[in-house]
Motif scaffolding. Structure first.
Motif, short mmCIF file in Angstrom:
data_model
loop_
_atom_site.label_atom_id
_atom_site.label_comp_id
_atom_site.label_asym_id
_atom_site.label_seq_id
_atom_site.Cartn_x
_atom_site.Cartn_y
_atom_site.Cartn_z
N ILE A 1 9.98 13.08 64.69
CA ILE A 1 9.12 14.21 64.34
C ILE A 1 8.52 14.01 62.95
N HIS B 1 5.79 11.50 63.48
CA HIS B 1 4.67 12.18 64.16
C HIS B 1 3.82 12.96 63.15
N GLU B 2 4.49 13.70 62.29
CA GLU B 2 3.76 14.51 61.30
C GLU B 2 3.07 13.62 60.26
N PHE C 1 3.11 25.55 72.15
CA PHE C 1 3.50 24.16 71.96
C PHE C 1 3.27 23.35 73.24
N PHE D 1 9.28 12.06 70.66
CA PHE D 1 10.08 13.11 70.02
C PHE D 1 10.54 14.13 71.07
N ASN D 2 9.58 14.55 71.90
CA ASN D 2 9.86 15.54 72.94
C ASN D 2 10.98 15.05 73.87
N PRO E 1 -0.05 10.73 69.96
CA PRO E 1 0.52 11.31 71.18
C PRO E 1 1.84 10.64 71.59
N ALA F 1 -0.96 22.70 65.46
CA ALA F 1 0.49 22.47 65.31
C ALA F 1 1.00 23.09 64.00
N PHE F 2 0.26 22.87 62.90
CA PHE F 2 0.70 23.43 61.61
C PHE F 2 0.70 24.95 61.65
N LEU G 1 8.49 18.20 79.85
CA LEU G 1 7.07 17.97 79.54
C LEU G 1 6.24 18.17 80.79
N ASP H 1 3.65 26.18 63.75
CA ASP H 1 4.93 25.96 63.10
C ASP H 1 5.37 27.18 62.29
N ASN I 1 -5.91 19.80 67.25
CA ASN I 1 -4.51 19.83 67.70
C ASN I 1 -3.54 19.75 66.52
N VAL J 1 -5.69 13.46 74.84
CA VAL J 1 -6.22 12.47 73.88
C VAL J 1 -5.80 11.06 74.31
N GLY K 1 4.71 11.94 69.58
CA GLY K 1 4.97 13.32 70.01
C GLY K 1 5.76 13.32 71.31
N GLY L 1 -2.58 16.87 73.43
CA GLY L 1 -2.25 15.54 72.91
C GLY L 1 -2.24 14.48 74.00
N PHE M 1 -0.13 12.00 61.25
CA PHE M 1 -1.30 12.88 61.18
C PHE M 1 -1.86 12.92 59.76
C1 HEM Z 1 -3.74 14.34 69.20
C2 HEM Z 1 -2.47 14.28 69.32
C3 HEM Z 1 -1.49 15.03 68.45
C4 HEM Z 1 -1.60 15.47 67.14
C5 HEM Z 1 -2.79 15.31 66.19
C6 HEM Z 1 -0.35 16.11 66.81
C7 HEM Z 1 -0.05 16.66 65.57
C8 HEM Z 1 1.12 17.30 65.25
C9 HEM Z 1 1.49 17.76 63.93
C10 HEM Z 1 0.62 17.61 62.68
C11 HEM Z 1 2.71 18.36 64.02
C12 HEM Z 1 3.54 18.89 62.87
C13 HEM Z 1 3.54 20.36 62.73
C14 HEM Z 1 4.52 20.81 61.63
O1 HEM Z 1 5.51 20.11 61.39
O2 HEM Z 1 4.30 21.84 61.03
C15 HEM Z 1 3.12 18.28 65.41
C16 HEM Z 1 4.29 18.82 65.92
C17 HEM Z 1 4.73 18.64 67.23
N1 HEM Z 1 4.12 17.86 68.19
FE1 HEM Z 1 2.32 16.98 68.04
N2 HEM Z 1 0.48 16.08 67.91
C18 HEM Z 1 -0.16 15.42 68.92
C19 HEM Z 1 0.33 15.15 70.20
C20 HEM Z 1 1.56 15.55 70.66
C21 HEM Z 1 2.10 15.24 71.97
C22 HEM Z 1 1.38 14.42 73.06
C23 HEM Z 1 3.33 15.83 72.06
C24 HEM Z 1 4.33 15.82 73.18
C25 HEM Z 1 4.12 15.32 74.38
C26 HEM Z 1 3.56 16.51 70.80
C27 HEM Z 1 4.68 17.25 70.52
C28 HEM Z 1 4.91 17.92 69.33
C29 HEM Z 1 6.05 18.79 69.12
C30 HEM Z 1 7.12 19.14 70.14
C31 HEM Z 1 5.93 19.25 67.78
C32 HEM Z 1 6.83 20.27 67.06
C33 HEM Z 1 8.04 19.69 66.52
C34 HEM Z 1 8.90 20.78 65.92
O3 HEM Z 1 8.70 21.10 64.75
O4 HEM Z 1 9.73 21.30 66.65
N3 HEM Z 1 2.47 16.31 69.97
N4 HEM Z 1 2.15 17.62 66.13
#
Ligand code: HEM
Ligand code: HEM
Length: 194
Positions: free
Chosen positions: A140, A143-144, A48, A109-110, A103, A32-33, A117, A36, A28, A58, A106, A55, A147
Motif C-alpha cells: 500500500i 501503491h501510494e 473503494f 495490495f488488495n 493498478p 482515493a485521497f 475484488l 481515505d 482515481n 486503466v 493496488g 483502476g 502515484f
Molecule cells: C489508475 C490506477 C490507480 C491509482 C492512480 C490509484 C491511486 C491510489 C492512491 C493515491 C491511494 C492512496 C490513498 C491514501 O492513502 O490516502 C490508493 C489507495 C488504494 N487503492 Fe488505488 N489506485 C489505482 C488502482 C487501484 C487498483 C486497480 C486497486 C485494486 C484492485 C486499488 C486498490 C486500492 C486500495 C484498496 C486502496 C486503499 C488502501 C487503504 O488505505 O486501505 N487501486 N490508490
C-alpha cells in the motif's frame, strides 16, 4: 477524424487513449485521497470498490493502447537537443511503466490483504498474491508513492509540452489536444520514428 496517426498529427484513437487514461489516473488518485478521509461506512467500501474498478479499467486500456501502438505508428518526434530527446523518451517510458504498476500494486495490495475484488459488480477477479499482512503493508505504501512519483513525472511531461507550445511555438502540444490541429508540419529527423 483520422483513425491512424499521420506525420503531423496523432490519430483520434491515440488521443482518446491518452486523454481518457490521463483523466482516469489523475481522477482515481484524487478520489482515493478524498475517500481515505471518510469515516468507515458501507458507502466508503462501495466507493473503494469503484476506485478498484476504475483502476482495472486503466490496466485494460493500457493493454489496448499498447496493441494500438503496434498497429499505428506515432507521429515523428519534434526534433530537439539530444539531452531533451533522451529525457523525453525516459519520461514516456516511465509513464508507461507507472500506468501498469499503479493498478497492479493496488491489485496486489488488495490480494495480500485478503479483500475480494469485483469488476463493476459484474464478475470476480482472482487474487494475484497470497494473503500476507506484512506484504500488504509494504504494497500500500508502494501503491501510494507510485502515484506521487507519477505526479512528479508530470512536471517535465507537462512542462515540456508547454515549453514546445509557448517557447518553441511548434505543434507538439497542439497535435495531441482533443480538437487540436497541427499548424505546420513537424520535420522528421533521420531515423527517428519510434
Ligand atoms: C489508475 C490506477 C490507480 C491509482 C492512480 C490509484 C491511486 C491510489 C492512491 C493515491 C491511494 C492512496 C490513498 C491514501 O492513502 O490516502 C490508493 C489507495 C488504494 N487503492 Fe488505488 N489506485 C489505482 C488502482 C487501484 C487498483 C486497480 C486497486 C485494486 C484492485 C486499488 C486498490 C486500492 C486500495 C484498496 C486502496 C486503499 C488502501 C487503504 O488505505 O486501505 N487501486 N490508490
Ligand atoms: C496521468 C497523466 C498522463 C500520462 C500517464 C501521460 C502519458 C503520456 C505518454 C506515455 C505519452 C507518449 C505517447 C507515445 O509516444 O506513445 C504522452 C504523450 C504526450 N502527452 Fe501525456 N500523459 C499525461 C498527461 C498529460 C498532460 C496533462 C498533458 C498536457 C500538457 C500531456 C501532453 C502530452 C503530449 C503533448 C504528448 C505528445 C508528445 C509527443 O508528440 O512527442 N500529457 N503522454
Amino acid at each position: 477524424m483520422p483513425l491512424r496517426s499521420e506525420a503531423t498529427r496523432w490519430s483520434t484513437v491515440a488521443k482518446t487513449f491518452h486523454w481518457t487514461m490521463a483523466l482516469l489516473i489523475l481522477g482515481n488518485g484524487a478520489f482515493a485521497f478524498w475517500m481515505d478521509g471518510l469515516k468507515p461506512s458501507l458507502n466508503k467500501i462501495n466507493m473503494f470498490a469503484l476506485h478498484k474498478s476504475i483502476g482495472l479499467t486503466v490496466l485494460a486500456l493500457f493493454l489496448l493502447r499498447v496493441l494500438w501502438r503496434f498497429a499505428d505508428r506515432r507521429p515523428p518526434h519534434t526534433p530537439g537537443p539530444r539531452w531533451q530527446m533522451v529525457a523525453m523518451h525516459a519520461v514516456h517510458a516511465l509513464l508507461y511503466v507507472l500506468i501498469v504498476a499503479l493498478p497492479l500494486t493496488g491489485w496486489a495490495f488488495n490480494s495480500a490483504h485478503g479483500y475480494p475484488l469485483q469488476y463493476f459488480r459484474q464478475f470476480n477477479l482472482p487474487a494475484i498474491v497470497g494473503h500476507d499482512e506484512g506484504l500488504a503493508n509494504v504494497l500500500i505504501e508502494v501503491h501510494e508513492y507510485l502515484f506521487w512519483f507519477l505526479l512528479l513525472l508530470l512536471v517535465p511531461h507537462v512542462g515540456g509540452a508547454l515549453k514546445h507550445h509557448i517557447v518553441d511555438r511548434d505543434d507538439t502540444l497542439r497535435r495531441m489536444l482533443p480538437f487540436g490541429r497541427a499548424k505546420r508540419s513537424t520535420p522528421t529527423p533521420p531515423g527517428d520514428s519510434a
